[in-house]
Design an enzyme around this catalytic site. Structure first.
Site, PDB file in Angstrom:
ATOM      1  N   GLU A 328       0.818  -1.228   0.000  1.00 16.42           N
ATOM      2  CA  GLU A 328       0.000   0.000   0.000  1.00 16.42           C
ATOM      3  C   GLU A 328       0.845   1.268   0.000  1.00 16.42           C
ATOM      4  OE1 GLU A 328      -2.695  -0.604   3.280  1.00 16.42           O
ATOM      5  OE2 GLU A 328      -3.753  -2.230   2.243  1.00 16.42           O
ATOM      6  N   GLU A 430      -6.728  -9.698  -2.702  1.00 18.41           N
ATOM      7  CA  GLU A 430      -7.427  -9.681  -1.409  1.00 18.41           C
ATOM      8  C   GLU A 430      -8.920  -9.459  -1.615  1.00 18.41           C
ATOM      9  OE1 GLU A 430      -5.681  -7.006   1.435  1.00 18.41           O
ATOM     10  OE2 GLU A 430      -3.644  -7.329   0.690  1.00 18.41           O
TER      11      GLU A 430
END
Length: 555
Positions: A328, A430
């Site tokens: 991220e 995810e």
């Protein structure tokens, strides 16, 4: 003020474009074209402009102001039918070197804050691609463009296209790509050991494994939990550890490294011959960085980072096919703030040196889920990846987390199209649906997203973020089963998809040439041939290829 009256304000500022019924578009083929180049001249409009066919040349409109918002330019669309819409246009700006331009849509019963974005530049044309879904007809709809950071820039459009698909047409396009990318035609040749063809040989073909990695996150709850293990192994051929490899889990205190739980989970993965992703080496969000690391600076922090890479990668070298290296990093920059702009690149270099056979990924949220997040637009992701490449490291994988609420299928496909131009494997890493939606809605939306991913040629694997945790904690956002491992609606959706993407057992007889042909999903097959009192067994590994696979069996 009504929506219709607001549109009337803009009549002098926009084009009024009629929209024919979607029924006229039977047989449409989805155009997967995308570009990440800024071109001297705009290319032709997709679908010859589609519903904008008569207005597919250069467009420059005045600013339109509604309730304090600026639309520059805007298109007024009349009589849009229910359907799935793909939109694209070439964009150029003035008054700034570059700008993130966002397209939005306001219809009578639907509002999309964003249906597509592009980082546009001055002096050349960049390609914006996106889309939206209308669940009900709209007499008047406004498709507008804005600079995402509210700076005053002039936005120019050229060769826009708006094309509508029915749900059936969209699904047929998906099936076309699935049949082309995930299946292959096989011809089985039967003969005796002298080469004589065997007519009438009884052939049984059974798929015993799938090539396409489709899996889920697992947690420590799978250790010693036989019902959970049985349920998981029956469905999935890939796994990723939810939290157990993260730095805060393996070294909660400085120097006290413990891989016991991860080792036990890896034993389960190995025992069942699964593919495993490594998640993650570093997490740029300080909230998920070990507390003792947060307080380090300079040489001490660099020493801790080196120790982390060496301890993790040496131990698990060759065990994980992927590593999410710096998680991220479009939204957070803990390490680069402290170590400088080259910190992330150095992480990738060190990880590659430690495990050169692993594919290294960027992994990010809100790239494919939405285009409304300016931190992680598709062009921002590509730009960051290119920065790493220019710094001397060539990225090898694109990770898209996929934490969805209500998905926008044509936007998903458009973003995948653009990322596919990089020629790197794309994984949904995810995937889940928000717990704010009920179980049935989660199942419906999960199936939509999985179909988009599986039918896109550039997507090479799908991982669900559905590690099992019993109540009261529960799963992160979405569970596939209840606490007794009975399927919830999302679990049923997964089962339907997997069953549909598995070749059913085939029973056939060879023809006069000793042949039997079939089209099968990629993976491993057990083939049994019986001819009079003779029999033979063989294993066929069916990999991707454009040509027919010929397979010989002698008995």
């Amino acid at each position: 003020m009504t929506l219709a009256s607001l549109f009337c304000i803009l009549i002098s500022l926009v084009f009024c474009i009629p929209s024919p019924s979607a029924n006229a578009y039977d047989g449409l083929v989805y155009d997967s074209y995308a570009s990440i180049e800024c071109k001297a001249y705009p290319e032709v409009a997709l679908y010859n402009g589609g519903l904008l066919r008569d207005h597919a040349r250069n467009i420059q409109l005045s600013h339109g102001h509604i309730n304090g918002d600026t639309y520059n330019p805007a298109l007024l669309l009349r009589d849009l039918s229910t359907g799935i819409y793909t939109f694209s246009t070439w964009v150029m700006i003035m008054d700034a070197e570059s700008s993130l331009v966002k397209a939005g849509l306001t219809a009578e019963s639907t509002v999309y804050d964003c249906i597509g974005t592009v980082i546009a530049r001055q002096g050349c044309w960049s390609f914006l691609k996106g889309g939206f879904v209308l669940g009900s007809p709209s007499n008047l709809s406004l498709l507008y463009f804005q600079n995402a950071d509210a700076r005053e820039v002039q936005i120019f459009l050229s060769n826009p296209s708006l094309q509508v698909f029915t749900e059936e047409q969209w699904r047929l396009n998906q099936e076309y790509h699935i049949n082309r990318e995930r299946k292959r035609v096989v011809t089985i040749h039967t003969s005796d050991f002298q080469g004589k063809r065997l007519r009438g040989a009884v052939i049984t073909i059974q798929q015993i494994s799938r090539e396409f990695p489709f899996g889920s996150a697992i947690a420590h709850t799978i250790i010693g939990n036989q019902p959970y293990q049985d349920w998981f192994v029956k469905r999935f051929n890939a796994a990723v550890f939810e939290n157990e490899l993260k730095w805060y889990a393996t070294e909660p205190e400085e120097g006290k490294i413990n891989f016991t739980v991860a080792d036990q989970m890896l034993e389960f993965v190995r025992a069942n011959q699964m593919v495993a992703r490594g998640h993650n080496i570093f997490w740029e969000d300080p909230k998920f960085t070990p507390s003792w690391v947060v307080n380090l600076t300079g040489p001490e922090l660099q020493l801790a980072i080196t120790s982390r890479i060496q301890s993790l990668m040496r131990k698990y070298r060759g065990e994980f096919v992927h590593w999410d290296v710096s998680n991220e990093m479009l939204h957070f920059d803990f390490y680069e703030q402290r170590l400088g702009p080259d910190a992330t690149r150095s992480f990738f270099e060190a990880a590659h040196k430690a495990d050169p056979l692993a594919t290294l990924f960027m992994n990010e949220f809100n790239v494919v889920e939405t285009c409304a997040d300016p931190n992680s637009s598709v062009d921002t992701y590509i730009h960051r990846l290119m920065e790493l490449k220019q710094g001397g490291f060539s990225m090898s994988g694109i990770g898209l987390e996929g934490h969805f609420s209500v998905p926008n299928p044509p936007l998903i496909r458009a973003i995948l199209d653009k990322l596919a131009t990089l020629g790197l494997p794309i994984w949904l890493t995810e995937l889940d649906i928000s717990s704010k939606l009920d179980n049935q809605a989660q199942a419906v939306y999960l199936e939509q997203v999985v179909r988009e991913g599986y039918s896109h040629p550039a997507v090479k694997g799908i991982m669900l973020w559905t590690a099992f945790h019993p109540k009261p904690k529960g799963c992160y956002q979405m569970c596939l089963t209840d606490d007794d491992f009975h399927n919830l609606p999302a679990g049923d959706a997964v089962d339907r998809l997997l069953q549909g993407w598995q070749t059913n057992t085939i029973h056939g007889v060879s023809d006069e040439l000793g042949l039997l042909a079939f089209a099968g999903f990629l993976g491993d097959y057990k083939i049994t041939v019986q001819y009079h009192n003779r029999s033979a067994d063989a294993t066929l590994s069916l990999c991707q290829g454009a040509e027919t696979r010929h397979f010989n069996i002698q008995l």
